[in-house]
Design a protein around this motif. Structure first.
Motif, PDB file in Angstrom:
ATOM      1  N   UNK A 160       0.837  -1.203   0.000  1.00  0.00           N
ATOM      2  CA  UNK A 160       0.000   0.000   0.000  1.00  0.00           C
ATOM      3  C   UNK A 160       0.867   1.247   0.000  1.00  0.00           C
ATOM      4  N   UNK A 161       0.258   2.364  -0.391  1.00  0.00           N
ATOM      5  CA  UNK A 161       1.025   3.612  -0.428  1.00  0.00           C
ATOM      6  C   UNK A 161       0.206   4.755   0.139  1.00  0.00           C
ATOM      7  N   UNK A 162       0.906   5.807   0.506  1.00  0.00           N
ATOM      8  CA  UNK A 162       0.295   7.023   1.037  1.00  0.00           C
ATOM      9  C   UNK A 162       1.038   8.227   0.462  1.00  0.00           C
ATOM     10  N   UNK A 163       0.295   9.315   0.280  1.00  0.00           N
ATOM     11  CA  UNK A 163       0.890  10.539  -0.266  1.00  0.00           C
ATOM     12  C   UNK A 163       0.969  11.604   0.830  1.00  0.00           C
ATOM     13  N   UNK A 164       2.000  12.431   0.753  1.00  0.00           N
ATOM     14  CA  UNK A 164       2.158  13.579   1.646  1.00  0.00           C
ATOM     15  C   UNK A 164       2.344  14.820   0.791  1.00  0.00           C
ATOM     16  N   UNK A 165       1.685  15.900   1.159  1.00  0.00           N
ATOM     17  CA  UNK A 165       1.999  17.230   0.632  1.00  0.00           C
ATOM     18  C   UNK A 165       2.466  18.054   1.821  1.00  0.00           C
ATOM     19  N   UNK A 166       3.588  18.748   1.662  1.00  0.00           N
ATOM     20  CA  UNK A 166       4.124  19.535   2.765  1.00  0.00           C
ATOM     21  C   UNK A 166       4.776  20.796   2.237  1.00  0.00           C
ATOM     22  N   UNK A 167       4.734  21.843   3.064  1.00  0.00           N
ATOM     23  CA  UNK A 167       5.320  23.132   2.717  1.00  0.00           C
ATOM     24  C   UNK A 167       6.220  23.585   3.859  1.00  0.00           C
ATOM     25  N   UNK A 168       7.435  24.001   3.505  1.00  0.00           N
ATOM     26  CA  UNK A 168       8.422  24.430   4.491  1.00  0.00           C
ATOM     27  C   UNK A 168       8.561  25.947   4.465  1.00  0.00           C
ATOM     28  N   UNK A 169       8.371  26.564   5.616  1.00  0.00           N
ATOM     29  CA  UNK A 169       8.496  28.013   5.778  1.00  0.00           C
ATOM     30  C   UNK A 169       9.971  28.370   5.917  1.00  0.00           C
ATOM     31  N   UNK A 170      10.487  29.197   4.998  1.00  0.00           N
ATOM     32  CA  UNK A 170      11.918  29.500   5.007  1.00  0.00           C
ATOM     33  C   UNK A 170      12.314  30.394   6.174  1.00  0.00           C
ATOM     34  N   UNK A 171      11.362  31.069   6.796  1.00  0.00           N
ATOM     35  CA  UNK A 171      11.671  31.964   7.909  1.00  0.00           C
ATOM     36  C   UNK A 171      11.682  31.259   9.256  1.00  0.00           C
TER      37      UNK A 171
ATOM     38  N   UNK B  97       1.816  20.117   6.731  1.00  0.00           N
ATOM     39  CA  UNK B  97       1.750  18.856   5.987  1.00  0.00           C
ATOM     40  C   UNK B  97       0.385  18.194   6.093  1.00  0.00           C
ATOM     41  N   UNK B  98      -0.007  17.569   4.991  1.00  0.00           N
ATOM     42  CA  UNK B  98      -1.195  16.724   4.947  1.00  0.00           C
ATOM     43  C   UNK B  98      -0.798  15.338   4.458  1.00  0.00           C
ATOM     44  N   UNK B  99      -1.478  14.326   4.965  1.00  0.00           N
ATOM     45  CA  UNK B  99      -1.402  12.985   4.395  1.00  0.00           C
ATOM     46  C   UNK B  99      -2.742  12.649   3.751  1.00  0.00           C
ATOM     47  N   UNK B 100      -2.697  12.124   2.540  1.00  0.00           N
ATOM     48  CA  UNK B 100      -3.896  11.714   1.829  1.00  0.00           C
ATOM     49  C   UNK B 100      -3.550  10.521   0.932  1.00  0.00           C
TER      50      UNK B 100
END
Length: 280
Positions: A145-156, A162-165
């Motif tokens: 099975x697999x899972x996806x992550x979307x994540x954003x890193x704040x440079x400051x 992050x979300x998992x879907x």
């Protein structure tokens, strides 16, 4: 410069270091980006395109190249960005970073990316008894099975949103962007730098973001080294996904990943150091 002689480099490149930097940057690029119909650089081509080499003999060009640590050498298999707008895109990002550094309350810069991970652990190095066949990446039973992550890193701040879907289609990404915008209620503009996956710039997404604070910024094509999120994923693999023992406990693995992502939800200087955004 010897007494009575002429300078080694033109006034535009008055020092050896500046000349070396310019020349080394040029030879990293394809001659085609400079209007030359060749796949590799050659002495006369460099003489044509480097202004301070104009007028030199080919042997003179060769001597200058050697002095600046540029040599004719065998290539290696390598993946590089073919994007002709590579420099322009990085220049835009640098301008945004300077804007954010000057007014961090008004402007936010995030690097965004997606990752797919699997139920079965990846094989990697680990400590084990010498001479044994360990460590084992136990594959477990059942489908991978697999899972996806979307994540954003704040440079400051080093904050990771992050979300998992199961999937990140354009509609899920729209919901993600809206949640990302809501996470920064005081910001005037939220710049989101991301790769050129077609879904990122789908017409439906662009239409949904009209009037929002979010500004999508394209990174150079096929240039993962320009996205610090790649190092976040590397850290996730190093600390959780390589050789994990959750192959038969899929839900527990997803929870473990959630917990790992969540430790950076309020920001992390340590994470910024790790990805190279906070070198000092």
């Amino acid at each position: 410069m010897a007494a009575g002689g002429s300078p080694l480099f033109s006034p535009q490149q008055a020092t050896r270091e500046a000349a070396a930097a310019e020349l080394q940057e040029i030879v990293r690029r394809s001659p085609r980006l400079y209007g030359l119909k060749r796949s590799r650089w050659w002495l006369d081509g460099l003489r044509q395109k480097v202004s301070w080499l104009n007028g030199l003999s080919l042997s003179g060009v060769h001597k200058i190249l050697r002095r600046l640590q540029v040599s004719y050498k065998r290539g290696r298999r390598y993946v590089h960005s073919p994007d002709p707008a590579y420099d322009e895109k990085l220049a835009v990002l640098q301008t945004i970073r300077e804007l954010v550094a000057a007014e961090p309350k008004r402007f936010v810069l995030l690097y965004e990316d997606e990752l797919t991970y699997y139920r079965r652990p990846t094989v990697a190095q680990g400590y084990a008894v010498r001479g044994s066949d360990e460590p084992h990446a136990r594959q477990g039973l059942g489908a991978n099975l697999y899972q996806r992550i979307a994540a954003s890193l704040d440079v400051s701040s080093g904050r990771l949103f992050a979300w998992q879907r199961k999937h990140f289609d354009r509609w899920t990404l729209i919901r993600y962007y809206r949640a990302l915008e809501a996470a920064y209620p005081e910001a005037e503009l939220i710049f989101v730098a991301q790769d050129n996956w077609p879904v990122h710039f789908h017409d439906d997404i662009l239409a949904a973001l009209v009037g929002s604070k979010i500004v999508l910024v394209p990174l150079p094509t096929y240039a993962p080294w320009t996205n610090p999120m790649e190092k976040v994923w590397r850290k996730l693999y190093q600390e959780v996904l390589h050789l994990h023992d959750f192959a038969d406990r899929w839900d527990e693995l997803k929870t473990e990943v959630d917990d790992w992502l969540g430790q950076f939800a309020d920001g992390s200087t340590e994470l910024l150091h790790y990805v190279g955004l906070c070198p000092n």
